[in-house]
Structure formats: C-alpha cells, structure tokens
Design a protein around this motif. Structure first.
Motif, PDB file in Angstrom:
ATOM      1  N   LEU A  41      -3.913  -7.259  -8.595  1.00  0.00           N
ATOM      2  CA  LEU A  41      -3.767  -8.120  -7.419  1.00  0.00           C
ATOM      3  C   LEU A  41      -4.333  -7.443  -6.177  1.00  0.00           C
ATOM      4  O   LEU A  41      -5.127  -8.023  -5.449  1.00  0.00           O
ATOM      5  N   MET A  42      -3.853  -6.235  -5.929  1.00  0.00           N
ATOM      6  CA  MET A  42      -4.246  -5.530  -4.707  1.00  0.00           C
ATOM      7  C   MET A  42      -4.101  -4.040  -4.925  1.00  0.00           C
ATOM      8  O   MET A  42      -3.305  -3.599  -5.752  1.00  0.00           O
ATOM      9  N   TYR A  43      -4.864  -3.273  -4.142  1.00  0.00           N
ATOM     10  CA  TYR A  43      -4.629  -1.843  -4.108  1.00  0.00           C
ATOM     11  C   TYR A  43      -4.845  -1.336  -2.696  1.00  0.00           C
ATOM     12  O   TYR A  43      -5.572  -1.935  -1.907  1.00  0.00           O
ATOM     13  N   THR A  44      -4.212  -0.231  -2.393  1.00  0.00           N
ATOM     14  CA  THR A  44      -4.373   0.411  -1.104  1.00  0.00           C
ATOM     15  C   THR A  44      -4.182   1.912  -1.265  1.00  0.00           C
ATOM     16  O   THR A  44      -3.634   2.352  -2.270  1.00  0.00           O
ATOM     17  N   TYR A  45      -4.658   2.675  -0.327  1.00  0.00           N
ATOM     18  CA  TYR A  45      -4.560   4.122  -0.427  1.00  0.00           C
ATOM     19  C   TYR A  45      -3.930   4.767   0.797  1.00  0.00           C
ATOM     20  O   TYR A  45      -3.707   5.963   0.822  1.00  0.00           O
ATOM     21  N   SER A  46      -3.617   4.003   1.804  1.00  0.00           N
ATOM     22  CA  SER A  46      -3.058   4.598   3.002  1.00  0.00           C
ATOM     23  C   SER A  46      -1.771   3.886   3.384  1.00  0.00           C
ATOM     24  O   SER A  46      -1.526   2.758   2.956  1.00  0.00           O
ATOM     25  N   SER A  47      -0.966   4.534   4.173  1.00  0.00           N
ATOM     26  CA  SER A  47       0.239   3.899   4.684  1.00  0.00           C
ATOM     27  C   SER A  47      -0.149   2.731   5.575  1.00  0.00           C
ATOM     28  O   SER A  47      -1.159   2.765   6.264  1.00  0.00           O
ATOM     29  N   GLY A  48       0.679   1.689   5.552  1.00  0.00           N
ATOM     30  CA  GLY A  48       0.405   0.514   6.360  1.00  0.00           C
ATOM     31  C   GLY A  48       0.368  -0.730   5.502  1.00  0.00           C
ATOM     32  O   GLY A  48       0.794  -0.717   4.355  1.00  0.00           O
ATOM     33  N   ASN A  49      -0.116  -1.817   6.080  1.00  0.00           N
ATOM     34  CA  ASN A  49      -0.154  -3.115   5.407  1.00  0.00           C
ATOM     35  C   ASN A  49      -1.580  -3.516   5.051  1.00  0.00           C
ATOM     36  O   ASN A  49      -2.522  -3.178   5.770  1.00  0.00           O
TER      37      ASN A  49
END
Lengths: 114, 109
Positions: free
Chosen positions: B47-55
């Motif tokens: 669905l989604m991926y991220t690598y840093s803090s936050g939205n």
C-alpha cells in the motif's frame, strides 16, 4: 505483465515427504525471496536468491533449501516435512537495482502436511 | 520480545469510519516502514512505504512514523467494504522484510 507467479496453488503432502514449490519473478526482476506465512501470522523470511546464489537466510533449518535458475525463476524445497510446515509459502521478487520497498508478492502456495 | 508487534484485531467498523492500525518495533536499524494489504487467499500487496518520521498521504491512506517512539500507524479515511482485508506492517533491514502478525479489518455497509 503477469507479475509474480507461483505453482502449484495448493498442495497436500504427508509427513516425511519432500516438496518443491516454484516461482517465476515479475518481468525485469532478478532477485527472489521466499516467505512462510502460518495461519494468523505475518510472513517470515526464509531466504533470498540473487545471481543463482543464496544471499541471505532467515531462521529456518537446513530442511529448507532453494535454487535460482539463469532465467531468475526459483524453487523452494522442503525435506522431511513436519506438520508445522503447513503454511502459505510466498515468493517475492525485486530488481537488484531497487530496494525491497518495490517487492511484488505472488499469490502463494498453500501447503498442507497431514 | 518480537521485533515487530501488531494488534491482531479483528477490527470491525461501519462504512465511512476512520480506521487506525498500529505497530510497534524494537530494532532501531529498520530503514523502511511499509504497509501491506492482504485479501483472503491472496499474496500481500504493498500500500505505502516511508523511511522518515512524519506523515505520508496517498488518497484515503495516511502512513505515520514516529521513530523516537518506534511506532507506526496507518489511517484509512472514509473506509469502504472493499477495504476489508488483513493489514500487515513490515519493516525493512538488510534487504529483508520483517512483518507484524497482521490486523484483520472488516468494514460493514
């Protein structure tokens, strides 16, 4: 694009037998990882193949072995099957130039050991 | 202690509700944080991926990461019956994925 294809879809084996599962990666992908997903659990990493060699391995016994062919397809072999090996076996493919964030999963092979 | 903990649910909500799915983790080496959706008898779908803090937002989905608390969340707005599935959080380190146990979500009309 057919995506990641796995065969067979379902399989029933008897304790002590051996099984071979097959995976064809998504077009353009050259790295294949295998995961085991027990009922009600998340997938667990078994191992990863790149350039026909096992590059990384999770916490699984030597009864689990694999192979990758020159066309990047892969096989997972399990010897001396135990009842606890019953699970959904998932294959995921990636491009070695990309991170696992771009991993595509197949539909899995449902293995039942009786 | 497992590296990734996820509430297994099940979670049952009415159509249109906001859904919050959560995971905690213990390994500071995790580099990427992902959410997968898995329909019955299917493989996981990213669905989604991220690598840093936050939205990070993508349509009705928002992924949130708090590295200081080792906590990630997935929010689904205006939930639909078609969102009924198991949601798996996953963390990546050294090119392998570590999954949570998954949360079963049912959205009823």
């Amino acid at each position: 694009d057919a995506g990641v294809t796995q065969s067979p879809t379902h399989l029933i084996k008897t304790r002590g037998q051996q099984v071979t599962l097959r995976c064809s990666p998504k077009s353009g992908h050259d790295t294949v990882s295998w995961y085991q997903q027990a009922l009600g659990q998340g997938p667990q990493f078994i191992f990863q193949y790149y350039e026909e060699e096992e590059r990384q391995r999770g916490n699984f016994p030597d009864r689990f072995s694999g192979h990758q062919f020159p066309n990047y397809s892969s096989e997972l072999n399990v010897n001396a099957l135990l009842l606890g090996d019953s699970a959904l076996y998932l294959c995921a493919s990636t491009n070695s130039g990309g991170a696992n964030t771009e991993a595509f999963f197949g539909q899995g092979t449902r293995l039942t050991v009786v | 202690q497992k590296e990734v903990e996820q509430d297994p649910g099940p979670l049952s909500v009415p159509e249109g509700a906001i859904v919050s799915l959560n995971c905690t983790y213990s390994n500071s080496a995790f580099q990427y944080f992902m959410w997968y959706r898995q329909y019955s008898r299917k493989g996981p779908e990213l669905l989604m991926y991220t690598y840093s803090s936050g939205n990070k937002e993508d349509g009705r989905f928002t992924a949130q990461v708090d590295k200081s608390s080792k906590y990630i969340s997935l929010f689904i707005r205006d939930s639909q019956p078609s969102d009924s599935a198991t949601y798996l959080c996953a963390m990546m380190t050294t090119d392998k994925l570590i999954f949570g146990t998954g949360t079963r979500l049912q959205v009823f009309p």
